[in-house]
Design a protein around this motif. Structure first.
Motif, PDB file in Angstrom:
ATOM      1  N   HIS A 178     -14.019 -16.278 -70.728  1.00 12.68           N
ATOM      2  CA  HIS A 178     -14.177 -16.128 -69.277  1.00 12.68           C
ATOM      3  C   HIS A 178     -13.049 -15.281 -68.685  1.00 12.68           C
ATOM      4  N   THR A 179     -11.886 -15.329 -69.320  1.00 10.59           N
ATOM      5  CA  THR A 179     -10.802 -14.458 -68.846  1.00 10.59           C
ATOM      6  C   THR A 179     -11.164 -12.990 -69.081  1.00 10.59           C
ATOM      7  N   ILE A 180     -11.696 -12.683 -70.248  1.00 16.47           N
ATOM      8  CA  ILE A 180     -12.147 -11.307 -70.530  1.00 16.47           C
ATOM      9  C   ILE A 180     -13.063 -10.839 -69.394  1.00 16.47           C
ATOM     10  N   GLU A 181     -14.052 -11.666 -69.082  1.00 11.25           N
ATOM     11  CA  GLU A 181     -15.028 -11.302 -68.062  1.00 11.25           C
ATOM     12  C   GLU A 181     -14.358 -11.121 -66.694  1.00 11.25           C
ATOM     13  N   THR A 182     -13.446 -12.020 -66.364  1.00  8.59           N
ATOM     14  CA  THR A 182     -12.781 -11.949 -65.063  1.00  8.59           C
ATOM     15  C   THR A 182     -11.883 -10.718 -64.965  1.00  8.59           C
ATOM     16  N   VAL A 183     -11.168 -10.420 -66.030  1.00  5.95           N
ATOM     17  CA  VAL A 183     -10.303  -9.222 -66.051  1.00  5.95           C
ATOM     18  C   VAL A 183     -11.143  -7.970 -65.822  1.00  5.95           C
ATOM     19  N   VAL A 184     -12.254  -7.868 -66.537  1.00  6.05           N
ATOM     20  CA  VAL A 184     -13.109  -6.677 -66.457  1.00  6.05           C
ATOM     21  C   VAL A 184     -13.687  -6.520 -65.044  1.00  6.05           C
ATOM     22  N   LYS A 185     -14.011  -7.676 -64.415  1.00  5.18           N
ATOM     23  CA  LYS A 185     -14.555  -7.615 -63.050  1.00  5.18           C
ATOM     24  C   LYS A 185     -13.475  -7.326 -62.013  1.00  5.18           C
ATOM     25  N   THR A 186     -12.270  -7.820 -62.260  1.00  4.23           N
ATOM     26  CA  THR A 186     -11.192  -7.719 -61.265  1.00  4.23           C
ATOM     27  C   THR A 186     -10.589  -6.321 -61.204  1.00  4.23           C
ATOM     28  N   PHE A 187     -10.390  -5.709 -62.375  1.00  2.00           N
ATOM     29  CA  PHE A 187      -9.718  -4.395 -62.427  1.00  2.00           C
ATOM     30  C   PHE A 187     -10.695  -3.368 -62.981  1.00  2.00           C
ATOM     31  N   GLU A 188     -11.356  -2.641 -62.102  1.00  2.00           N
ATOM     32  CA  GLU A 188     -12.378  -1.697 -62.563  1.00  2.00           C
ATOM     33  C   GLU A 188     -11.779  -0.618 -63.448  1.00  2.00           C
ATOM     34  N   GLY A 189     -12.368  -0.418 -64.601  1.00  2.00           N
ATOM     35  CA  GLY A 189     -11.918   0.632 -65.499  1.00  2.00           C
ATOM     36  C   GLY A 189     -10.906   0.174 -66.537  1.00  2.00           C
ATOM     37  N   ILE A 190     -10.478  -1.101 -66.443  1.00  2.00           N
ATOM     38  CA  ILE A 190      -9.481  -1.625 -67.380  1.00  2.00           C
ATOM     39  C   ILE A 190     -10.118  -1.898 -68.747  1.00  2.00           C
ATOM     40  N   HIS A 191      -9.277  -2.017 -69.754  1.00  2.62           N
ATOM     41  CA  HIS A 191      -9.753  -2.427 -71.079  1.00  2.62           C
ATOM     42  C   HIS A 191      -9.183  -3.797 -71.441  1.00  2.62           C
ATOM     43  N   THR A 192      -9.763  -4.372 -72.481  1.00  2.00           N
ATOM     44  CA  THR A 192      -9.233  -5.623 -73.029  1.00  2.00           C
ATOM     45  C   THR A 192      -9.082  -5.427 -74.535  1.00  2.00           C
ATOM     46  N   ALA A 193      -8.135  -6.090 -75.127  1.00  2.00           N
ATOM     47  CA  ALA A 193      -7.939  -5.978 -76.572  1.00  2.00           C
ATOM     48  C   ALA A 193      -7.156  -7.175 -77.060  1.00  2.00           C
ATOM     49  N   CYS A 194      -7.486  -7.662 -78.250  1.00  2.68           N
ATOM     50  CA  CYS A 194      -6.727  -8.793 -78.761  1.00  2.68           C
ATOM     51  C   CYS A 194      -6.996  -9.005 -80.229  1.00  2.68           C
ATOM     52  N   GLY A 195      -6.109  -9.760 -80.827  1.00  2.00           N
ATOM     53  CA  GLY A 195      -6.372 -10.286 -82.159  1.00  2.00           C
ATOM     54  C   GLY A 195      -7.074 -11.606 -81.975  1.00  2.00           C
ATOM     55  N   LEU A 196      -8.163 -11.809 -82.698  1.00  2.00           N
ATOM     56  CA  LEU A 196      -8.993 -12.989 -82.443  1.00  2.00           C
ATOM     57  C   LEU A 196      -8.787 -14.115 -83.452  1.00  2.00           C
ATOM     58  N   SER A 197      -8.062 -13.847 -84.533  1.00  2.00           N
ATOM     59  CA  SER A 197      -8.130 -14.785 -85.656  1.00  2.00           C
ATOM     60  C   SER A 197      -7.517 -16.151 -85.360  1.00  2.00           C
TER      61      SER A 197
END
Lengths: 265, 265
Positions: A178-197
């Motif tokens: 849900h944070t991924i989704e909120t970040v993408v909605k809040t800051f238009e044009g931003i990216h997300t990236a992470c290690g998931l393991s």
């Protein structure tokens, strides 16, 4: 999907040995393999070598870029090491990573200020690990606005909401997503990236769980990953999820991957 | 996840033959296998037998329920066949499915009105296949409100937004998935359920793509599936996705599935 190949990390035995021996060929093989498998950035990390990190990180950048045109993700919290690496880097690198931890923030912000470098903004502060969407968004807001205020473009920022294990708390997977989704909605044009393991820490069948979580995160807008691009099943999951998310015109990448045999393993 | 086992369908050769031969054992094996693999409902479909559908559907329900306590999903658009099946069904069945196609709607609504039966509400109307979220929500609104108006409880309704192939249009995957999310937000307590395999129509490596799409849909709220519960990889994907979505307390189901070897194949 922007893929940051994570394998050239001195915390891995073979890489540590190759760095100590200054074995350029060994490093270059790992760099080339990752680039060929689809990495967009080659992460370089020499963090375990206290005192020698700047010289080794610089050597890693030079060594990697002799065999690939891919930029590096310079993986260090130490401004001295980062500057040594930047001095020799060709192209536009990624800084992995700034966070809201006071010392790290204050030392790295001047390095990226006003540049076109990519930067991972890790949702971590001196108050400890964030747990909820709100915890993470508080940190993300400060980090992103701090970077924007120093003339870093929004499209050069990759927010990493910090994965925590679902075995510790049932809700940690969805809080992250849900944070991924909120970040993408809040800051238009931003990216997300992470290690998931970390998501699968403490559970069996970790690889399968990591693949599944990657697909779930892509469904919610994740567009960057710090990962092993030689993991064929993970790459297959990403390619299928991207096609299904409508990010692959005419499923061309999916079909190309199929012809290359990636779905067979 | 509510799993509707789809294998007892007369459009499958072996099932057609078993029905024609009135081979109860063959049907019962498929019913038992699906129940043991985790099916919550056993779908029964005798749609290809024009004229004999009521008698065969009734026989299927009786035959299935001799070997399992699971309720059936009665899979027919024909009120006569449904009523024949309901006459012998024990427990609370599911009706698969009502839609907004005028004839189907008007004939099936009186059957479910005021009952506690579960009902799948398929987003299809006489105007053809819906394409966008808006198309689907228009149909879903009418269907759900029609059912609620006839005293069907919201928690007994399973909306099926109707999957269309991503090979036909890049956006069809996300249009479907966003509909799932919108339905779940719009009607509190409602369920969603669908067959997902159409998503991969026209593409290679369909099984892998179907698994990936299932995981993406679960990430957005899907909580029901019409599927083959004997497909171990699909079941593994569902179980992992449910744990990651926070729907599996202490990851107990995940750990149980691991011990049963489901992640090994």
């Amino acid at each position: 999907m922007i893929i940051i190949g994570e394998l050239i990390n001195a915390s891995r035995k073979a890489i540590k040995a190759a760095i100590e021996a200054q074995d350029a060929e060994a490093i270059q093989k790992v760099a080339r393999d990752q680039a060929e498998a689809g990495a967009d950035y080659i992460d370089v990390n020499a963090g375990i070598f206290v005192g020698q990190e700047p010289q080794y990180l610089k050597w890693l950048v030079e060594t990697v870029q002799q065999v690939t045109d891919k930029p590096c993700a310079i993986d260090s919290p130490d401004p001295k090491a980062i500057e040594a690496a930047l001095a020799v880097h060709r192209g536009v690198p990624m800084i992995n990573s700034i966070s809201l931890e006071k010392e790290r923030y204050e030392r790295l912000l001047p390095i990226v200020a006003g540049t076109d470098m990519k930067v991972i903004a890790l949702c971590m502060s001196d108050e400890g690990m964030p747990q909820t969407v709100e915890d993470r968004m508080k940190i993300a807001d400060k980090l992103v606005n701090g970077l924007l205020g120093k003339n870093v473009k929004v499209e050069n920022i990759f927010v990493d909401p910090l994965v925590q294990p679902v075995s510790v708390n049932n809700s940690f997977g969805m809080e992250f997503i849900h944070t991924i989704e909120t970040v993408v909605k809040t800051f238009e044009g931003i990216h997300t990236a992470c290690g998931l393991s970390n998501i699968s820490y403490g559970l069996p069948a970790r690889k399968f769980m990591n693949q599944t979580f990657m697909v779930m995160a892509i469904a919610r807008g994740l567009d960057g990953a710090i990962m092993n691009p030689l993991d064929k099943k993970m790459m297959a999951s990403i390619i299928a999820a991207e096609a299904l998310a409508g990010r692959d015109n005419f499923c061309m990448e999916y079909l190309k991957a199929f012809r290359a045999g990636i779905f067979e393993s």
